[in-house]
Design a protein around this motif. Structure first.
Motif, short mmCIF file in Angstrom:
data_model
loop_
_atom_site.label_atom_id
_atom_site.label_comp_id
_atom_site.label_asym_id
_atom_site.label_seq_id
_atom_site.Cartn_x
_atom_site.Cartn_y
_atom_site.Cartn_z
N THR A 1 0.89 -1.19 -0.05
CA THR A 1 0.10 0.15 0.19
C THR A 1 0.82 1.26 0.06
N LEU A 2 1.88 1.18 0.68
CA LEU A 2 2.91 2.23 0.73
C LEU A 2 3.55 2.49 -0.44
N ALA A 3 4.04 1.45 -1.07
CA ALA A 3 4.68 1.07 -2.46
C ALA A 3 3.84 1.98 -3.31
N ASN A 4 2.55 1.37 -3.42
CA ASN A 4 1.46 2.07 -4.40
C ASN A 4 1.52 3.54 -4.39
N ARG A 5 1.44 4.02 -2.88
CA ARG A 5 1.06 5.42 -2.55
C ARG A 5 2.29 6.31 -3.30
N ILE A 6 3.48 5.93 -2.88
CA ILE A 6 4.72 6.39 -3.30
C ILE A 6 4.81 6.51 -4.95
N SER A 7 4.47 5.29 -5.34
CA SER A 7 4.62 5.31 -6.85
C SER A 7 3.63 6.14 -7.62
N ARG A 8 2.42 5.99 -6.99
CA ARG A 8 1.28 6.72 -7.67
C ARG A 8 1.39 8.23 -7.65
N ASP A 9 2.07 8.63 -6.42
CA ASP A 9 2.18 10.14 -6.25
C ASP A 9 3.09 10.62 -7.19
N SER B 1 -0.71 7.04 7.09
CA SER B 1 -1.61 6.15 6.76
C SER B 1 -1.62 6.16 5.33
N ALA B 2 -0.85 5.02 4.71
CA ALA B 2 -0.55 4.77 3.33
C ALA B 2 -1.86 4.58 2.59
N LEU B 3 -2.70 4.20 3.25
CA LEU B 3 -4.15 3.94 2.81
C LEU B 3 -4.81 5.40 2.21
N ALA B 4 -4.90 6.18 3.51
CA ALA B 4 -5.31 7.41 3.20
C ALA B 4 -4.64 8.55 2.88
N THR C 1 4.93 8.81 -9.89
CA THR C 1 4.85 8.32 -11.52
C THR C 1 3.45 8.16 -12.08
N GLY C 2 2.34 7.97 -11.14
CA GLY C 2 1.13 7.95 -11.55
C GLY C 2 0.63 6.52 -11.80
N ARG C 3 1.66 5.49 -11.42
CA ARG C 3 1.12 3.98 -11.50
C ARG C 3 1.46 3.32 -10.50
N SER C 4 0.57 2.37 -10.06
CA SER C 4 0.60 1.55 -8.80
C SER C 4 1.85 0.64 -8.95
N MET C 5 2.30 -0.17 -8.02
CA MET C 5 3.15 -1.26 -8.13
C MET C 5 2.77 -2.54 -7.85
N GLY C 6 1.70 -2.87 -7.09
CA GLY C 6 1.25 -4.23 -6.96
C GLY C 6 -0.06 -4.11 -6.24
N LYS C 7 -0.63 -5.23 -6.27
CA LYS C 7 -1.96 -5.61 -5.58
C LYS C 7 -1.84 -5.93 -4.24
N LYS D 1 15.22 17.42 -4.96
CA LYS D 1 14.78 16.51 -5.76
C LYS D 1 15.72 15.25 -5.95
N ILE D 2 15.12 13.95 -5.36
CA ILE D 2 16.03 12.83 -5.67
C ILE D 2 15.47 11.69 -6.25
N SER D 3 15.86 11.02 -7.24
CA SER D 3 15.57 9.89 -7.62
C SER D 3 15.75 8.65 -7.20
N PHE D 4 14.83 7.85 -6.84
CA PHE D 4 15.19 6.54 -5.99
C PHE D 4 14.44 5.54 -6.90
N ASP D 5 15.31 4.25 -6.72
CA ASP D 5 14.73 2.94 -7.25
C ASP D 5 13.91 2.43 -5.79
N ILE D 6 12.44 2.19 -6.16
CA ILE D 6 11.70 1.77 -4.87
C ILE D 6 11.74 0.13 -5.04
N ILE D 7 11.69 -0.62 -3.94
CA ILE D 7 11.74 -1.94 -4.09
C ILE D 7 10.82 -2.48 -2.87
N ASP D 8 9.56 -2.92 -3.39
CA ASP D 8 8.51 -3.47 -2.39
C ASP D 8 9.10 -4.97 -2.16
#
Lengths: 208, 174
Positions: free
Chosen positions: A34-42, A189-192, A44-50, A75-82
């Motif tokens: 849920t956190l990975a999706n939140r970061i990625s959506r914020d 709250s990664a969900l909210a 890149t606009g895309r989710s990472m996983g179900k 501004k920093i570029s990261f590779d995010i690993i869930d």
């Protein structure tokens, strides 16, 4: 791991051969994906996983490269690993009895979950920093949290404890902060979406 | 688990709890994790005088995952004090090491259940048939779904606790 690894890691960062890889770690159902999706959506606009209420939904590590985060004037570029949730036991009967899963599917899920734990442990050798996700409504002194933190410290990996699930009534980030005062703890709250700005600022500060 | 024949001649079943000294663990060297896994898979609960380091614990988790077969071994429960990681000395911080580990309990996950753990106290229970009958714990939780014949597992057969137990003869010599 120790002093000399820290020096080598620092030299590696100095020459910026690659951008920082940030692993999202924690026990099952802490809200890592849920956190990975939140970061990625914020960013890149895309989710990472179900996501799922059934533990071990993420059984293979997923990587999203070049997630550019802007916060606190940086501004920093990261590779995010869930990463898959780390556990000391996996019983397929839990999936059958608690979540009414078909037995064959439950066995397959359990088998894949064990492989996922091993993969998550292997990723510890590759990441440059860790977001350690804990459920704010649960006892933080579980063996997975303690073992992970001990290893992260031994490897001198910058670590931010993410006190997730602040949307739950029983959430108590203070309990986590008191348990592990040597690490920054960010309630979210990664969900909210609550607290994400503070988390991004912390990532700028501790992972740059 | 071991079924012991006591001196009064009565057959009693129970769970073997082994207290492992620091010296014994150190003697094992690199075989420490293998020893622990083998003992736990045999149904024993181990009390380690000196707990595992965090890297050893992670290795225990990793090896445990390779050993889980879902028919006889579902993992380990490892309540323990692994050192106060919030209070490290200057040298520990310099060399990136956590405080030395303290006492630790390791047992099979289907028998040992941690109830509560904080920095100072661990409350754990060893599941028994009696505790299941009291209601909070299902009796089936006490028996791993092990196939006694080693010929596969059909998912419905959970073997009886009494039949699961290995026999160790401790007969009275008199």
């Amino acid at each position: 791991m120790g002093f000399f690894d820290s020096i080598l890691r620092g030299i590696s960062r100095l020459f910026k051969k690659r951008q920082a890889s940030i692993g999202i770690y924690g026990p099952p159902n802490a809200g890592k994906t849920t956190l990975a999706n939140r970061i990625s959506r914020d960013w890149t606009g895309r989710s990472m996983g179900k996501t799922s209420e059934v533990p071990h939904e993420t059984r293979k590590a997923k990587e999203r490269k070049e997630v550019v985060i802007k916060a606190a004037g940086n501004k920093i570029s990261f590779d995010i690993i869930d990463t898959p949730g780390i556990a000391t036991k996996i019983d397929f009967h839990n999936f059958v009895e608690e979540f009414k899963m078909d037995e064959e599917k439950a066995k397959t899920r359990a088998k894949e979950a064990t492989e996922g734990v091993i993969e998550a442990i292997k990723w510890l050798d590759k990441v440059d920093g860790v977001l350690l996700v804990m459920d704010s409504a649960e006892d933080p002194f579980n063996q997975v949290n303690v073992t992970l933190l001990g290893n992260l410290e031994a490897r001198n990996l910058p670590t931010i404890i993410v006190a997730n699930k602040m949307d739950i009534d029983d959430a108590s980030p203070a309990t986590i902060r008191d348990a592990f005062p040597q690490h920054p703890t960010i309630p979210i709250s990664a969900l909210a979406g609550y607290g994400m700005d503070n988390l991004y600022k912390a990532m700028m500060k501790y992972f740059r | 688990m071991k079924k012991r024949v006591l001196k009064n001649g009565s057959d009693r079943v129970g769970i073997s709890i082994d207290l492992i000294s620091t010296e014994r663990l150190e003697e094992l060297g690199s075989g420490k994790i293998r020893f622990i896994i083998d003992q736990v898979k045999d149904g024993k609960v181990l009390v380690l005088e000196k707990g595992l380091t965090s890297s050893e614990e992670l290795e225990l988790i990793r090896v445990t995952m390779t050993e889980i077969d879902h028919d006889s071994f579902i993992g380990v429960e490892t309540p323990g004090f692994t050192g106060n990681i919030s209070k490290r000395t200057f040298l520990q911080k310099l060399f990136g090491r956590t405080a030395p580990p303290r006492m630790m309990v390791v047992g099979p996950a289907h028998l040992l259940k941690t109830i509560k753990k904080d920095g100072r106290t661990i409350e754990a229970i060893i599941l028994t048939r009696d505790s299941a009958l009291e209601g909070d714990i299902r009796e089936e939780d006490l028996t791993p779904p092990r196939d006694q014949e080693g010929e596969g597992f059909d998912g419905d057969e959970r073997f009886d606790l009494d039949e699961e137990i290995d026999v160790v003869e401790e007969q009275d010599e008199e």
